[in-house]
Scaffold this motif. Structure first.
Motif, mmCIF file in Angstrom:
data_model
loop_
_atom_site.group_PDB
_atom_site.id
_atom_site.type_symbol
_atom_site.label_atom_id
_atom_site.label_comp_id
_atom_site.label_asym_id
_atom_site.label_seq_id
_atom_site.Cartn_x
_atom_site.Cartn_y
_atom_site.Cartn_z
ATOM 1 N N GLN A 1 0.833 -1.191 0.000
ATOM 2 C CA GLN A 1 0.000 0.000 0.000
ATOM 3 C C GLN A 1 0.871 1.245 0.000
ATOM 4 O O GLN A 1 1.961 1.246 0.578
ATOM 5 N N GLU A 2 0.367 2.274 -0.637
ATOM 6 C CA GLU A 2 0.948 3.603 -0.534
ATOM 7 C C GLU A 2 -0.007 4.390 0.358
ATOM 8 O O GLU A 2 -1.190 4.532 0.034
ATOM 9 N N LEU A 3 0.487 4.848 1.500
ATOM 10 C CA LEU A 3 -0.353 5.523 2.483
ATOM 11 C C LEU A 3 0.061 6.984 2.628
ATOM 12 O O LEU A 3 1.254 7.293 2.636
ATOM 13 N N THR A 4 -0.916 7.864 2.762
ATOM 14 C CA THR A 4 -0.667 9.257 3.119
ATOM 15 C C THR A 4 -1.197 9.441 4.528
ATOM 16 O O THR A 4 -2.351 9.102 4.809
ATOM 17 N N ILE A 5 -0.328 9.944 5.413
ATOM 18 C CA ILE A 5 -0.683 10.078 6.815
ATOM 19 C C ILE A 5 -0.605 11.553 7.216
ATOM 20 O O ILE A 5 0.443 12.185 7.047
ATOM 21 N N ARG A 6 -1.705 12.096 7.749
ATOM 22 C CA ARG A 6 -1.704 13.457 8.304
ATOM 23 C C ARG A 6 -1.249 13.343 9.753
ATOM 24 O O ARG A 6 -1.873 12.673 10.575
ATOM 25 N N LEU A 7 -0.133 13.980 10.075
ATOM 26 C CA LEU A 7 0.443 13.871 11.405
ATOM 27 C C LEU A 7 -0.364 14.681 12.411
ATOM 28 O O LEU A 7 -0.867 15.764 12.098
ATOM 29 N N ASP A 8 -0.484 14.138 13.629
ATOM 30 C CA ASP A 8 -1.178 14.847 14.708
ATOM 31 C C ASP A 8 -0.434 16.144 15.031
ATOM 32 O O ASP A 8 0.785 16.230 14.871
ATOM 33 N N GLY A 9 -1.170 17.157 15.481
ATOM 34 C CA GLY A 9 -0.551 18.414 15.892
ATOM 35 C C GLY A 9 -0.159 19.302 14.731
ATOM 36 O O GLY A 9 0.776 20.093 14.835
ATOM 37 N N SER A 10 -0.824 19.171 13.594
ATOM 38 C CA SER A 10 -0.578 20.018 12.415
ATOM 39 C C SER A 10 0.889 20.030 11.988
ATOM 40 O O SER A 10 1.451 21.075 11.670
ATOM 41 N N ARG A 11 1.524 18.868 11.998
ATOM 42 C CA ARG A 11 2.926 18.790 11.553
ATOM 43 C C ARG A 11 3.040 18.318 10.110
ATOM 44 O O ARG A 11 4.049 17.767 9.712
ATOM 45 N N GLY A 12 1.987 18.513 9.329
ATOM 46 C CA GLY A 12 2.028 18.160 7.918
ATOM 47 C C GLY A 12 1.648 16.710 7.666
ATOM 48 O O GLY A 12 1.078 16.035 8.514
ATOM 49 N N SER A 13 1.995 16.234 6.486
ATOM 50 C CA SER A 13 1.669 14.872 6.064
ATOM 51 C C SER A 13 2.917 14.164 5.566
ATOM 52 O O SER A 13 3.885 14.806 5.152
ATOM 53 N N ARG A 14 2.879 12.859 5.598
ATOM 54 C CA ARG A 14 3.957 12.016 5.074
ATOM 55 C C ARG A 14 3.325 10.927 4.222
ATOM 56 O O ARG A 14 2.205 10.488 4.473
ATOM 57 N N THR A 15 4.065 10.483 3.225
ATOM 58 C CA THR A 15 3.635 9.370 2.380
ATOM 59 C C THR A 15 4.620 8.232 2.573
ATOM 60 O O THR A 15 5.836 8.446 2.630
ATOM 61 N N ILE A 16 4.093 7.006 2.673
ATOM 62 C CA ILE A 16 4.943 5.832 2.851
ATOM 63 C C ILE A 16 4.421 4.702 1.970
ATOM 64 O O ILE A 16 3.215 4.545 1.792
ATOM 65 N N THR A 17 5.336 3.937 1.406
ATOM 66 C CA THR A 17 5.003 2.730 0.653
ATOM 67 C C THR A 17 5.504 1.549 1.471
ATOM 68 O O THR A 17 6.668 1.523 1.870
ATOM 69 N N GLN A 18 4.630 0.583 1.726
ATOM 70 C CA GLN A 18 5.009 -0.551 2.567
ATOM 71 C C GLN A 18 4.223 -1.793 2.159
ATOM 72 O O GLN A 18 3.188 -1.689 1.520
ATOM 73 N N PRO A 19 4.741 -2.987 2.545
ATOM 74 C CA PRO A 19 3.977 -4.209 2.275
ATOM 75 C C PRO A 19 2.748 -4.280 3.155
ATOM 76 O O PRO A 19 2.660 -3.590 4.172
ATOM 77 N N VAL A 20 1.793 -5.126 2.778
ATOM 78 C CA VAL A 20 0.649 -5.403 3.637
ATOM 79 C C VAL A 20 1.152 -6.413 4.664
ATOM 80 O O VAL A 20 1.484 -7.543 4.322
ATOM 81 N N TYR A 21 1.252 -5.980 5.913
ATOM 82 C CA TYR A 21 1.823 -6.821 6.952
ATOM 83 C C TYR A 21 0.848 -7.897 7.401
ATOM 84 O O TYR A 21 -0.342 -7.650 7.562
ATOM 85 N N LYS A 22 1.385 -9.096 7.631
ATOM 86 C CA LYS A 22 0.585 -10.204 8.158
ATOM 87 C C LYS A 22 0.093 -9.808 9.550
ATOM 88 O O LYS A 22 0.836 -9.252 10.343
ATOM 89 N N GLY A 23 -1.143 -10.083 9.845
ATOM 90 C CA GLY A 23 -1.702 -9.739 11.138
ATOM 91 C C GLY A 23 -2.280 -8.335 11.199
ATOM 92 O O GLY A 23 -2.958 -7.988 12.142
#
Length: 161
Positions: A112-134
């Motif tokens: 998955q490619e995920l976009t995450i809005r950080l808590d406390g208005s510290r902007g956003s980050r994008t990460i590409t990662q495998p779908v983890y087991k569990g």
């Protein structure tokens, strides 16, 4: 003939063995991660896109070499003299092409490619990662922890640390 069949079974084993690696496990870390320091952010997923993570070049090369060996071994069983040499080379090339395909597709991982809005208005980050087991696929609106640093970064939903 039995020797040729044994060689063929061994070559097929070489092609399939790379697909047995443990990708996407939360309990497995790379050697490079030992002793590394990272930063942890908390945030909410605002975008999620399913992707396919392609096999490494090493996996493709192992498939190519194994396929070429298998093809050449099978090709050497037919003909005699110069005809045997032609079938050996020809089948080796066909086997190499087929083995590269096997090496590529047996080692693809869902991610998955995920976009995450950080808590406390510290902007956003994008990460590409495998779908983890569990953990499975992460949906928009999921809150969790973004670990950044070392040789790998990952986002884990609350409750999956």
């Amino acid at each position: 003939m039995k020797k040729a069949i044994c060689m063929m079974v061994a070559a097929v084993g070489m092609l399939v063995a790379p697909s047995c690696k443990n990708v996407g496990s939360l309990d497995t870390v790379s050697h490079d991660s030992i002793g590394s320091v990272g930063t942890v952010y908390y945030g909410t997923v605002t975008g999620a896109r399913s992707i396919t993570i392609d096999a490494s070049n090493t996996d493709k090369n192992i498939g190519t070499i194994g396929g070429a060996a298998l093809g050449a071994a099978l090709g050497s069983l037919w003909g005699g003299g110069s005809a045997r040499a032609v079938t050996t080379v020809g089948m080796g090339l066909v086997g190499a092409a087929a083995g590269r395909g096997v090496g590529k597709y047996t080692n693809q991982t869902q991610g998955q490619e995920l976009t995450i809005r950080l808590d406390g208005s510290r902007g956003s980050r994008t990460i590409t990662q495998p779908v983890y087991k569990g953990v499975g696929y992460i949906e928009v609106g999921t809150h969790g922890r973004l670990q950044v640093g070392g040789s790998t970064s990952k986002f884990l939903p609350d409750g999956h640390y």
